[in-house]
Design an enzyme around this catalytic site. Structure first.
Site, short mmCIF file in Angstrom:
data_model
loop_
_atom_site.label_atom_id
_atom_site.label_comp_id
_atom_site.label_asym_id
_atom_site.label_seq_id
_atom_site.Cartn_x
_atom_site.Cartn_y
_atom_site.Cartn_z
N HIS A 102 77.26 30.49 36.11
CA HIS A 102 78.81 30.38 36.06
C HIS A 102 79.37 29.34 34.40
O HIS A 102 78.76 28.35 35.20
CB HIS A 102 79.72 30.33 36.70
CG HIS A 102 80.11 30.94 37.86
ND1 HIS A 102 80.45 30.51 39.19
CD2 HIS A 102 79.72 32.41 38.10
CE1 HIS A 102 80.64 31.73 39.74
NE2 HIS A 102 80.04 33.20 39.33
N THR B 292 85.46 30.11 43.24
CA THR B 292 84.89 30.36 44.00
C THR B 292 84.69 29.36 44.95
O THR B 292 84.02 29.77 46.27
CB THR B 292 83.72 31.25 44.36
OG1 THR B 292 82.54 30.06 43.75
CG2 THR B 292 84.11 32.51 43.05
N THR B 293 85.68 28.20 44.84
CA THR B 293 85.23 27.48 45.81
C THR B 293 86.49 26.18 46.13
O THR B 293 87.21 26.58 45.25
CB THR B 293 84.76 25.79 45.11
OG1 THR B 293 84.90 24.94 43.92
CG2 THR B 293 83.29 26.85 44.92
N GLU C 282 77.23 35.66 43.55
CA GLU C 282 78.62 35.70 44.52
C GLU C 282 79.08 36.75 44.30
O GLU C 282 79.41 37.59 45.33
CB GLU C 282 79.81 34.53 43.74
CG GLU C 282 78.99 33.24 43.69
CD GLU C 282 80.16 32.36 43.95
OE1 GLU C 282 81.07 31.72 43.03
OE2 GLU C 282 80.47 31.52 45.32
N HIS D 51 76.97 20.78 46.11
CA HIS D 51 77.62 22.03 46.38
C HIS D 51 75.99 23.60 45.45
O HIS D 51 76.33 24.54 45.32
CB HIS D 51 78.79 22.60 45.52
CG HIS D 51 79.29 21.62 46.73
ND1 HIS D 51 79.24 21.98 48.35
CD2 HIS D 51 80.29 20.46 47.29
CE1 HIS D 51 80.38 21.09 48.94
NE2 HIS D 51 81.37 20.66 48.15
N HIS E 112 74.68 29.28 41.55
CA HIS E 112 74.46 30.01 42.68
C HIS E 112 73.64 30.63 42.87
O HIS E 112 73.39 31.56 42.09
CB HIS E 112 75.72 30.74 42.88
CG HIS E 112 76.88 30.45 42.46
ND1 HIS E 112 77.78 29.41 43.45
CD2 HIS E 112 78.12 30.51 41.47
CE1 HIS E 112 79.51 28.79 43.07
NE2 HIS E 112 79.05 29.27 41.77
N HIS F 139 77.92 26.04 36.11
CA HIS F 139 76.39 25.68 37.39
C HIS F 139 76.20 27.01 37.61
O HIS F 139 76.65 28.16 36.95
CB HIS F 139 77.76 25.08 38.42
CG HIS F 139 78.45 25.40 38.58
ND1 HIS F 139 80.07 26.17 37.76
CD2 HIS F 139 79.01 27.24 39.23
CE1 HIS F 139 80.66 26.63 38.17
NE2 HIS F 139 80.04 27.52 39.31
O1 1SD Z 1 82.52 26.31 42.07
C1 1SD Z 1 82.97 25.69 41.08
C2 1SD Z 1 83.52 24.70 41.31
O2 1SD Z 1 82.08 23.95 41.06
C3 1SD Z 1 84.30 24.06 39.68
O3 1SD Z 1 83.68 23.96 38.21
C4 1SD Z 1 85.37 24.92 39.74
C5 1SD Z 1 86.11 24.69 38.25
O4 1SD Z 1 86.74 23.50 38.90
O5 1SD Z 1 84.57 26.45 39.27
C6 1SD Z 1 84.07 26.96 40.79
S1 1SD Z 1 83.74 28.70 40.49
O6 1SD Z 1 84.97 29.40 40.99
O7 1SD Z 1 83.24 28.38 39.26
N1 1SD Z 1 82.57 29.30 41.31
ZN ZN Z 2 81.01 29.35 40.26
#
Ligand code: 1SD
Ligand code: ZN
Length: 271
Positions: free
Chosen positions: A124, A208-209, A111, A72, A101, A99
Site C-alpha cells: 500500500h 483497513t486499520t 487485503e 502491525h 500486508h 507498507h
Molecule cells: O494500515 C494502514 C495504517 O498503518 C496507516 O498507514 C493508514 C494511513 O494512516 O493506512 C492504513 S491502510 O488502509 O493503508 N492499510
Molecule cells: Zn495497508
C-alpha cells in the site's frame, strides 16, 4: 485508542470483529475496505494514472528512507516529492509512506481479493490530496471522500527473487522486533509498481486499520508484482512483539477480512 488493536486478538487487544466497538471507530460503517473485486461487475472506463517523481531515487536525487517495524506492519517513510494524479482523482496526491500486508502461507496475505483470489502480500502506497489538505493526518481525519489515496499492489509468490524488492528485504533483517528502525538503500518507487500500470480498479472505501476512516480512494493494479518464497520468508520472520518480550509472536497474517461492498461501484480504468 487506535494503537490498541490487533489482527487475531493477540495480547488481549481487539481483533477485526471487535474493531467496530472501539472508541472513534468507523470500522462497522457501510463503505469499508478491503473488498473482493469482481472483474465482471466492474464498470470499464477510459483513463490513466500520472506519476511524478516516482523515479526520483533512480535519478540519484533520493535520500535514504527509514523503514520501521510498528508491530502491525513494516512501513517506509518517504521523504521527497512523489505525486500521483490522473483520471477520476480530484487533485494531486502526495505519497507519504508505504507498507505491506502478508500471510503466513502463500495462498493468503493480500487485503483485497481479485475474483476471490488472495495474493501472498499486498503493498500500500499511502497518499493524500495536496489540493485540499496540508498533511496525511489532516486528510485522514477529514472523513471526506477522496482525501486519502491508497495505491494497492498485489505480490505473487514465485521461485525467482524480485531484485527490485531487495532494498526492502535487506532492511527487514534489521527490524525484526516491534519498534526497530533502519535506513534503506536508495531505490525508486516506480521499480516496485507492476510493469503494466494501465489497468487498475478504483473504488471508494476506508483505511483497513482502526479507526477505519471512510475517506480513501483506492487504486488497485490488476497485475501483481512477483516476490520469491525466500523473500516472503523475511517478512514472516518478523515479530510483532518488542525485543525481550515473551512469548515472541510472529508478525504474519496482518490483513483485515474482506468487507461488504454494500452497493458501491467498482471501476476498471484502462486505456
Ligand atoms: O494500515 C494502514 C495504517 O498503518 C496507516 O498507514 C493508514 C494511513 O494512516 O493506512 C492504513 S491502510 O488502509 O493503508 N492499510
Ligand atoms: Zn495497508
Amino acid at each position: 485508542s487506535s494503537a490498541h488493536w490487533s489482527y487475531h486478538g493477540e495480547h488481549g487487544y481487539p481483533g477485526p470483529v471487535h474493531w467496530p466497538k472501539m472508541e472513534h471507530s468507523k470500522c462497522g460503517s457501510a463503505s469499508q475496505s478491503p473488498i473482493n473485486i469482481v472483474t465482471n461487475d466492474a464498470i470499464t472506463v477510459p483513463g490513466t494514472l500520472i506519476f511524478e517523481g516516482y523515479d526520483i531515487q533512480k535519478a540519484g536525487a533520493g535520500r535514504p528512507v527509514s523503514i520501521t517495524n510498528n508491530g502491525h506492519t513494516v512501513q517506509v517513510a518517504l521523504e521527497g516529492n512523489y505525486f500521483m494524479s490522473g483520471t477520476g482523482l480530484p487533485g494531486k496526491y502526495k505519497a507519504v509512506q508505504f507498507h505491506f500486508h502478508w500471510g503466513r502461507k502463500d495462498h493468503r496475505g493480500s487485503e483485497h481479493a481479485l475474483n476471490g483470489k488472495k495474493y501472498s502480500a499486498e503493498l500500500h502506497i499511502v497518499h493524500y490530496n495536496t489540493d485540499k489538505y496540508a498533511s496525511l493526518s489532516e486528510a485522514v481525519s477529514s472523513e471526506k471522500v477522496g482525501a486519502v489515496g491508497v495505491v494497492g499492489v498485489f505480490l505473487e509468490a514465485r521461485q525467482q527473487d524480485n531484485a527490485n524488492l531487495d532494498p526492502v528485504i535487506e532492511g527487514l533483517s534489521k527490524i525484526r522486533c516491534k519498534g526497530d528502525v533502519t535506513k534503506l538503500k536508495p531505490f525508486s518507487l516506480s521499480s516496485i509498481l507492476p510493469s503494466d500500470v494501465k489497468r487498475f480498479y478504483r473504488y471508494e472505501g476506508s483505511l483497513t486499520t482502526p479507526n477505519c476512516n471512510q475517506d480513501v480512494t483506492w487504486t488497485i493494479f490488476e497485475k501483481p508484482i512477483p516476490i520469491s518464497r525466500k523473500q516472503l520468508h523475511f517478512f514472516r520472520k518478523l515479530y510483532e512483539t518488542v525485543k525481550d518480550e515473551t512469548p515472541k509472536e510472529h508478525l504474519v497474517d496482518n490483513f483485515r477480512p474482506l468487507q461488504k461492498l454494500n452497493g458501491r461501484k467498482v471501476y476498471l480504468y484502462s486505456t
